[in-house]
Design a protein around this motif. Structure first.
Motif, PDB file in Angstrom:
ATOM      1  N   ALA A 256      66.359  21.142  17.360  1.00 36.31           N
ATOM      2  CA  ALA A 256      66.090  19.820  16.788  1.00 36.31           C
ATOM      3  C   ALA A 256      64.665  19.707  16.261  1.00 36.31           C
ATOM      4  CB  ALA A 256      66.343  18.740  17.837  1.00 36.31           C
ATOM      5  N   LYS A 257      63.736  20.497  16.799  1.00 32.39           N
ATOM      6  CA  LYS A 257      62.321  20.427  16.405  1.00 32.39           C
ATOM      7  C   LYS A 257      61.892  21.585  15.511  1.00 32.39           C
ATOM      8  CE  LYS A 257      61.530  16.708  18.791  1.00 32.39           C
ATOM      9  NZ  LYS A 257      61.226  15.443  18.103  1.00 32.39           N
ATOM     10  N   LEU A 258      62.818  22.475  15.185  1.00 32.51           N
ATOM     11  CA  LEU A 258      62.465  23.689  14.450  1.00 32.51           C
ATOM     12  C   LEU A 258      61.920  23.385  13.064  1.00 32.51           C
ATOM     13  CD1 LEU A 258      62.419  26.763  14.273  1.00 32.51           C
ATOM     14  CD2 LEU A 258      64.836  26.695  13.569  1.00 32.51           C
ATOM     15  N   ASP A 259      62.403  22.331  12.403  1.00 33.92           N
ATOM     16  CA  ASP A 259      61.928  22.051  11.047  1.00 33.92           C
ATOM     17  C   ASP A 259      60.447  21.696  11.025  1.00 33.92           C
ATOM     18  OD1 ASP A 259      62.646  19.686  12.412  1.00 33.92           O
ATOM     19  OD2 ASP A 259      62.757  18.559  10.537  1.00 33.92           O
ATOM     20  N   VAL A 260      59.956  21.038  12.078  1.00 32.85           N
ATOM     21  CA  VAL A 260      58.533  20.678  12.123  1.00 32.85           C
ATOM     22  C   VAL A 260      57.687  21.941  12.289  1.00 32.85           C
ATOM     23  CG1 VAL A 260      56.796  19.293  13.293  1.00 32.85           C
ATOM     24  CG2 VAL A 260      59.130  18.437  13.098  1.00 32.85           C
ATOM     25  N   PHE A 261      58.116  22.845  13.164  1.00 34.21           N
ATOM     26  CA  PHE A 261      57.429  24.134  13.314  1.00 34.21           C
ATOM     27  C   PHE A 261      57.461  24.906  11.997  1.00 34.21           C
ATOM     28  CE2 PHE A 261      57.649  28.700  14.459  1.00 34.21           C
ATOM     29  CZ  PHE A 261      56.442  28.837  15.122  1.00 34.21           C
ATOM     30  N   ALA A 262      58.606  24.864  11.297  1.00 31.51           N
ATOM     31  CA  ALA A 262      58.746  25.590  10.035  1.00 31.51           C
ATOM     32  C   ALA A 262      57.807  25.041   8.958  1.00 31.51           C
ATOM     33  CB  ALA A 262      60.192  25.528   9.561  1.00 31.51           C
TER      34      ALA A 262
ATOM     35  N   VAL B  48      52.718  14.532  18.742  1.00 29.65           N
ATOM     36  CA  VAL B  48      53.310  15.771  19.260  1.00 29.65           C
ATOM     37  C   VAL B  48      53.714  16.679  18.104  1.00 29.65           C
ATOM     38  CG1 VAL B  48      55.266  16.712  20.549  1.00 29.65           C
ATOM     39  CG2 VAL B  48      54.066  14.707  21.404  1.00 29.65           C
ATOM     40  N   ASP B  49      54.119  16.090  16.986  1.00 27.85           N
ATOM     41  CA  ASP B  49      54.501  16.907  15.832  1.00 27.85           C
ATOM     42  C   ASP B  49      53.327  17.747  15.338  1.00 27.85           C
ATOM     43  OD1 ASP B  49      57.210  15.994  15.608  1.00 27.85           O
ATOM     44  OD2 ASP B  49      56.431  14.097  14.865  1.00 27.85           O
ATOM     45  N   MET B  50      52.108  17.251  15.553  1.00 29.67           N
ATOM     46  CA  MET B  50      50.931  18.020  15.156  1.00 29.67           C
ATOM     47  C   MET B  50      50.871  19.350  15.907  1.00 29.67           C
ATOM     48  SD  MET B  50      48.169  18.408  13.366  1.00 29.67           S
ATOM     49  CE  MET B  50      47.641  16.837  12.670  1.00 29.67           C
ATOM     50  N   PHE B  51      51.272  19.359  17.186  1.00 29.28           N
ATOM     51  CA  PHE B  51      51.250  20.601  17.958  1.00 29.28           C
ATOM     52  C   PHE B  51      52.166  21.645  17.333  1.00 29.28           C
ATOM     53  CE2 PHE B  51      50.509  17.494  21.598  1.00 29.28           C
ATOM     54  CZ  PHE B  51      49.131  17.676  21.572  1.00 29.28           C
ATOM     55  N   PHE B  52      53.365  21.225  16.936  1.00 33.80           N
ATOM     56  CA  PHE B  52      54.318  22.175  16.370  1.00 33.80           C
ATOM     57  C   PHE B  52      53.845  22.707  15.016  1.00 33.80           C
ATOM     58  CE2 PHE B  52      57.644  19.647  18.885  1.00 33.80           C
ATOM     59  CZ  PHE B  52      57.572  20.528  19.961  1.00 33.80           C
ATOM     60  N   VAL B  53      53.301  21.818  14.178  1.00 34.03           N
ATOM     61  CA  VAL B  53      52.817  22.261  12.871  1.00 34.03           C
ATOM     62  C   VAL B  53      51.635  23.214  13.033  1.00 34.03           C
ATOM     63  CG1 VAL B  53      51.827  21.521  10.668  1.00 34.03           C
ATOM     64  CG2 VAL B  53      53.635  20.168  11.726  1.00 34.03           C
ATOM     65  N   LEU B  54      50.719  22.881  13.928  1.00 34.98           N
ATOM     66  CA  LEU B  54      49.578  23.758  14.183  1.00 34.98           C
ATOM     67  C   LEU B  54      50.028  25.137  14.656  1.00 34.98           C
ATOM     68  CD1 LEU B  54      46.897  21.475  15.886  1.00 34.98           C
ATOM     69  CD2 LEU B  54      46.529  22.929  13.892  1.00 34.98           C
ATOM     70  N   SER B  55      50.994  25.174  15.561  1.00 36.16           N
ATOM     71  CA  SER B  55      51.486  26.460  16.056  1.00 36.16           C
ATOM     72  C   SER B  55      52.104  27.272  14.929  1.00 36.16           C
ATOM     73  CB  SER B  55      52.508  26.245  17.177  1.00 36.16           C
ATOM     74  OG  SER B  55      51.901  25.689  18.320  1.00 36.16           O
ATOM     75  N   GLY B  56      52.909  26.621  14.088  1.00 36.01           N
ATOM     76  CA  GLY B  56      53.509  27.337  12.972  1.00 36.01           C
ATOM     77  C   GLY B  56      52.470  27.900  12.023  1.00 36.01           C
ATOM     78  N   LEU B  57      51.421  27.114  11.755  1.00 35.99           N
ATOM     79  CA  LEU B  57      50.355  27.547  10.853  1.00 35.99           C
ATOM     80  C   LEU B  57      49.570  28.717  11.436  1.00 35.99           C
ATOM     81  CD1 LEU B  57      48.293  27.384   8.544  1.00 35.99           C
ATOM     82  CD2 LEU B  57      47.223  25.458   9.755  1.00 35.99           C
ATOM     83  N   LEU B  58      49.021  28.545  12.623  1.00 32.74           N
ATOM     84  CA  LEU B  58      48.100  29.525  13.181  1.00 32.74           C
ATOM     85  C   LEU B  58      48.809  30.805  13.631  1.00 32.74           C
ATOM     86  CD1 LEU B  58      45.786  27.115  15.204  1.00 32.74           C
ATOM     87  CD2 LEU B  58      45.364  28.153  12.974  1.00 32.74           C
ATOM     88  N   LEU B  59      50.014  30.678  14.167  1.00 29.70           N
ATOM     89  CA  LEU B  59      50.736  31.861  14.632  1.00 29.70           C
ATOM     90  C   LEU B  59      51.471  32.562  13.497  1.00 29.70           C
ATOM     91  CD1 LEU B  59      52.187  30.491  17.995  1.00 29.70           C
ATOM     92  CD2 LEU B  59      50.076  31.756  17.600  1.00 29.70           C
TER      93      LEU B  59
END
Length: 399
Positions: free
Chosen positions: A221-227, A60-71
């Motif tokens: 709580a999940k913001l650091d993974v998106f960041a 699931v962490d992959m989804f957040f990292v991908l969103s941060g990268l592409l968006l």
């Protein structure tokens, strides 16, 4: 007065990374099939395979990292002066058009089936429709379990729309390119520290238990993974490439090291780990870096199966749990049992989910994109019936 920055080389490179999203979605699907087959004990409990299955939900962490990268990439390019500014309004509209039609369909359909008598659980419906079920311990995984990640991402989209707009407006006014990078990186690191600081507070000040789901799965709580994905977007926007094969292997080795760290700090029983998902997100970031910072993307990402699954990966992720529930309720999955038999259930769920996701992509998701085409690049409705202008004047030519 600051001197204008030197002209920067424009960058418009696109990254086709949906294959990673597809792999992550299938990993989550497999984990849910494994979870479904749990009786008094997990099917593979006591073996290393059980530990690997428990760690698969880290996909699931992959989804957040991908969103941060592409968006984050278009905003990073604009802030660095390497791309045109992006309309915050259009950014939000694009996200809504891409995600909302399928999300609303799944939530309303599943809620209607599980609430056949009016009024049903209206609180649950309202929470899901407003993406606030992540703040409810008893509703966060209700109706559709995977939908909690969509609620977090909707919060991230709004945050990125605001911060990205500010960054692309004010950062280009900074004369030094080095200071521009410093400002962007400092801003993203501040988001990470805010998220980690929150988890430290939740664990050691408020002493939230491990099953206080809204404390550990909310957007902050999940913001650091998106960041982490935003950090990678800044590096990708710069045009930096790891051209040496040995360098890319080293990046993959670092990703493996963070996987090991995430496993090492995994909390057992009723304990809480405040760094596990940060390390898992870092592993995903370095894995993606080995692709996005390479001169050429791996061939497997461009293969037909990966392109197909990547295209419908959003549907795979949202439909897999409802499909499993329907199949199980109708006796179409093997009986719950120990050992690797859960893989049969996973294969059945995957096959049906793939068909449902393909259909919903063409019927529902593409409809949302067609609706988006009704507005122009600035978010204003397109004028399909413009008033006719004056007739063209004859061209006078000297003879």
């Amino acid at each position: 007065m600051t001197a204008p920055a030197p002209a920067a080389k424009k960058s418009s490179e696109r990254f086709a990374l949906d294959g990673y999203r597809a792999v992550a979605a299938v990993a989550v699907l497999t984990f849910h099939a494994y979870q479904y087959n749990r009786l008094r004990y997990w099917p593979l409990e006591g073996t290393v395979w059980h530990d690997l299955m428990l760690y698969s939900d880290l996909a699931v962490d992959m989804f957040f990292v991908l969103s941060g990268l592409l968006l984050g990439l278009p905003f990073a390019r604009a802030a660095l002066g390497m791309g045109s500014q992006r309309s915050a309004k259009m950014f939000v509209l694009r996200r809504l058009a891409r995600l909302m039609p399928l999300y609303l369909t799944v939530v309303l359909l599943v809620w209607s089936i599980t609430n056949p008598e009016f009024p049903g659980d209206l609180r649950d419906l309202v929470l899901h429709l407003t993406f606030t079920h992540v703040y409810s311990d008893d509703r966060i995984f209700y109706t559709n379990g995977p939908a909690w990640t969509l609620a977090c991402e909707m919060h991230f989209f709004v945050l990125l729309g605001v911060l990205g707009s500010l960054a692309q407006r004010y950062v280009p006014r900074i004369g030094s390119m080095g200071v521009r990078y410093l400002v962007l990186v400092a801003g993203v690191v501040a988001l990470m520290l805010l998220s980690i600081g929150y988890r430290v507070w939740a664990a050691y000040v408020r002493h939230f238990p491990h099953d206080s789901w809204s404390a550990w799965f909310n957007p902050l709580a999940k913001l650091d993974v998106f960041a982490l994905g935003l950090l990678l977007s800044i590096l990708a926007a710069s045009g930096f490439k790891i051209r040496a094969r040995l360098g890319r292997i080293a990046v993959l080795a670092v990703a493996g090291g963070f996987v090991y760290l995430s496993v090492l700090v995994h909390a057992d029983g009723d304990q809480v780990s405040i760094t596990q998902h940060t390390f898992a997100g870092a592993a995903c970031t370095f894995l993606l870096a080995s692709t996005t910072l390479a001169p050429r993307q791996p061939r497997w990402l461009g293969s037909k199966p990966m392109v197909f699954m990547g295209t419908i990966s959003y549907g795979i992720y949202l439909w897999q749990e409802p499909v499993q529930r329907v199949l199980a309720d109708n006796g179409l999955l093997p009986p719950k049992q120990g050992g690797p038999a859960f893989l049969i259930a996973a294969a059945i769920v995957f096959a049906v989910t793939l068909a449902v996701a393909w259909l919903s992509y063409h019927v529902i998701e593409r409809t949302g994109l067609r609706i988006l085409a009704s507005v122009d690049g600035s978010g204003r409705p397109r004028d399909y019936y413009p008033e006719p202008g004056p007739p063209p004047q004859p061209l006078l030519v000297d003879r």
